[in-house]
Design a protein around this motif. Structure first.
Motif, PDB file in Angstrom:
ATOM      1  N   GLU A  69       6.749  65.190 -16.132  1.00  0.00           N
ATOM      2  CA  GLU A  69       6.537  66.045 -14.979  1.00  0.00           C
ATOM      3  C   GLU A  69       5.742  65.274 -13.926  1.00  0.00           C
ATOM      4  OE1 GLU A  69       4.726  69.739 -15.917  1.00  0.00           O
ATOM      5  OE2 GLU A  69       6.489  70.535 -16.955  1.00  0.00           O
ATOM      6  N   TRP A  98      11.576  66.137 -15.285  1.00  0.00           N
ATOM      7  CA  TRP A  98      12.823  65.366 -15.375  1.00  0.00           C
ATOM      8  C   TRP A  98      12.867  64.616 -16.706  1.00  0.00           C
ATOM      9  CZ3 TRP A  98       8.985  64.030 -11.749  1.00  0.00           C
ATOM     10  CH2 TRP A  98       8.277  62.847 -11.998  1.00  0.00           C
ATOM     11  N   VAL A 149      16.225  58.083  -9.333  1.00  0.00           N
ATOM     12  CA  VAL A 149      16.987  59.258  -9.767  1.00  0.00           C
ATOM     13  C   VAL A 149      18.446  58.854  -9.953  1.00  0.00           C
ATOM     14  CG1 VAL A 149      17.649  61.618  -9.229  1.00  0.00           C
ATOM     15  CG2 VAL A 149      15.427  60.747  -8.471  1.00  0.00           C
ATOM     16  N   ASP A 169       5.277  64.749  -9.191  1.00  0.00           N
ATOM     17  CA  ASP A 169       5.623  65.105  -7.817  1.00  0.00           C
ATOM     18  C   ASP A 169       6.994  64.512  -7.484  1.00  0.00           C
ATOM     19  OD1 ASP A 169       5.834  65.407  -5.020  1.00  0.00           O
ATOM     20  OD2 ASP A 169       3.665  65.198  -4.753  1.00  0.00           O
ATOM     21  N   PRO A 170       7.956  65.324  -7.038  1.00  0.00           N
ATOM     22  CA  PRO A 170       9.284  64.781  -6.716  1.00  0.00           C
ATOM     23  C   PRO A 170       9.249  63.743  -5.608  1.00  0.00           C
ATOM     24  CG  PRO A 170       9.060  67.034  -5.894  1.00  0.00           C
ATOM     25  CD  PRO A 170       7.873  66.778  -6.773  1.00  0.00           C
ATOM     26  N   ARG A 171       8.185  63.732  -4.799  1.00  0.00           N
ATOM     27  CA  ARG A 171       8.070  62.759  -3.715  1.00  0.00           C
ATOM     28  C   ARG A 171       7.820  61.355  -4.243  1.00  0.00           C
ATOM     29  NH1 ARG A 171       6.384  67.456  -3.096  1.00  0.00           N
ATOM     30  NH2 ARG A 171       6.758  68.739  -1.238  1.00  0.00           N
ATOM     31  N   LEU A 205       9.597  60.091  -6.607  1.00  0.00           N
ATOM     32  CA  LEU A 205      10.879  59.604  -7.113  1.00  0.00           C
ATOM     33  C   LEU A 205      11.661  58.929  -5.993  1.00  0.00           C
ATOM     34  CD1 LEU A 205      11.934  62.671  -9.317  1.00  0.00           C
ATOM     35  CD2 LEU A 205      10.721  60.589 -10.016  1.00  0.00           C
ATOM     36  N   SER A 230      14.104  70.199  -3.968  1.00  0.00           N
ATOM     37  CA  SER A 230      12.778  70.607  -4.443  1.00  0.00           C
ATOM     38  C   SER A 230      11.688  70.138  -3.486  1.00  0.00           C
ATOM     39  CB  SER A 230      12.525  70.054  -5.854  1.00  0.00           C
ATOM     40  OG  SER A 230      12.370  68.641  -5.831  1.00  0.00           O
ATOM     41  N   ILE A 231      11.902  68.968  -2.851  1.00  0.00           N
ATOM     42  CA  ILE A 231      10.945  68.491  -1.855  1.00  0.00           C
ATOM     43  C   ILE A 231      10.971  69.409  -0.635  1.00  0.00           C
ATOM     44  CG2 ILE A 231      10.422  66.595  -0.257  1.00  0.00           C
ATOM     45  CD1 ILE A 231      11.507  64.667  -2.419  1.00  0.00           C
ATOM     46  N   ILE A 269       7.731  68.905 -10.576  1.00  0.00           N
ATOM     47  CA  ILE A 269       8.989  69.240 -11.247  1.00  0.00           C
ATOM     48  C   ILE A 269       9.056  68.434 -12.550  1.00  0.00           C
ATOM     49  CG2 ILE A 269      10.192  69.678  -9.052  1.00  0.00           C
ATOM     50  CD1 ILE A 269      11.623  66.947  -9.489  1.00  0.00           C
ATOM     51  N   VAL A 316      16.474  67.043  -6.521  1.00  0.00           N
ATOM     52  CA  VAL A 316      15.161  66.477  -6.187  1.00  0.00           C
ATOM     53  C   VAL A 316      14.890  66.645  -4.689  1.00  0.00           C
ATOM     54  CG1 VAL A 316      13.804  64.355  -6.068  1.00  0.00           C
ATOM     55  CG2 VAL A 316      15.166  64.851  -8.108  1.00  0.00           C
TER      56      VAL A 316
END
Length: 302
Positions: free
Chosen positions: A13, A82, A62, A15-17, A19, A72-73, A80, A69
């Motif tokens: 888990e 993954w 990703v 922060d999607p930022r 990725l 979600s941002i 999130i 993703v």
């Protein structure tokens, strides 16, 4: 190709930022579908399906789930989950994983899909399902009592959003004209593409509509209620004078395409009287409006 098993991915888990999204992604998503994905994630407050990420010496790339993703941002999720692969991956294996996740999917049984969809009573849940026009068309075809194409009045219209450069625009239009079967083709500037999608999205959101064609109908309905505002194209309200030569659409004068039959009949009678007494040429009945619109005040008071 030699067989090689991957080590079991681990669940992570963050922060999607943090990725890295793929620069080249064979999977595309239409604007409206992406907006629906963002709305669903906002509603859920989390991702309900898991992206696949490769940890390449600290850079998390990703491989599958780029749109999830990105959505979600945009939905402002700060955390999130993954599945993460930590072992080295040759370029060939990366591509194979990406394509397999995009291509190897199940298929819906139309009859079951229709049955499940019809169980959704609330419009917002039907919208949440993400079924697009193509899928909804499939549901309609399940109904054997549905209208056949031969029984419908329809015309196929293609709107092309072209770049400003003349040569590129002409080439794009020629290519489309040689392959497309639309009855009409409308051209628009490429800069108008996003505003058009935004207008459709606003109409869909305002009326809780999932179908783009219905949303376009809402936009046209709003346009019809504001026909008189198009008078700005030929009329200066401050001076009361026309701003150009030529003709103007009647509906921009009266603000509607139709009149109540009583009003239309009264206007028709007035025109007929003016034609009968010779005030208006029979071939130009619209000139009766010049007489009806004449200022009755004496010249010195005007």
């Amino acid at each position: 190709m030699t067989e090689q098993q991957l080590a079991r991915p681990v669940y992570v888990e963050g922060d999607p930022r943090d990725l890295t999204l793929l620069d080249v992604n064979a999977r595309f998503m239409p604007h409206e579908q992406f907006r629906q994905l963002v709305d669903n994630i906002k509603r859920d407050g989390c991702l309900t399906s898991t992206p696949l990420v490769w940890n390449d010496a600290g850079q998390r790339i990703v491989l599958s789930g780029n749109h999830r993703v990105a959505a979600s941002i945009e939905a402002d999720l700060r955390r999130i989950g993954w599945l993460e692969i930590t072992e080295p991956l040759p370029r060939q294996r990366q591509i194979a994983l990406q394509l397999s996740h995009n291509a190897i999917v199940g298929q819906d049984d139309p009859a079951i899909l229709k049955e499940l969809y019809e169980e959704l009573e609330a419009v917002e849940w039907r919208q949440y399902s993400g079924l697009d026009d193509k899928a909804l068309d499939l549901l309609e075809k399940v109904d054997v009592a549905g209208l056949g194409e031969a029984n419908l009045d329809f015309a196929s219209v293609q709107i092309m959003f072209l770049p400003d450069e003349l040569e590129r625009a002409e080439a794009a239009f020629d290519a489309a004209r040689s392959t497309a079967s639309a009855d009409q083709r409308w051209l628009a500037g490429l800069s108008q593409y996003e505003p058009t999608l935004d207008a459709l999205e606003t109409a869909r959101a305002a009326y809780k509509i999932g179908n783009s064609a219905t949303a376009l109908g809402v936009i046209l309905s709003v346009f019809e209620r504001h026909l008189a505002e198009l008078a700005d194209g030929w009329f200066d309200a401050a001076t009361g004078e026309p701003t150009r030569a030529g003709n103007a659409p009647v509906e921009t004068v009266v603000g509607t395409r139709e009149l109540p039959v009583e009003t239309a009949a009264a206007l028709r009678r007035a025109i007929d009287r003016l034609i009968a007494d010779g005030s208006v040429p029979e071939a130009e009945p619209w000139r009766a409006l010049d007489i009806l619109a004449a200022d009755p005040r004496p010249a010195e008071t005007q």
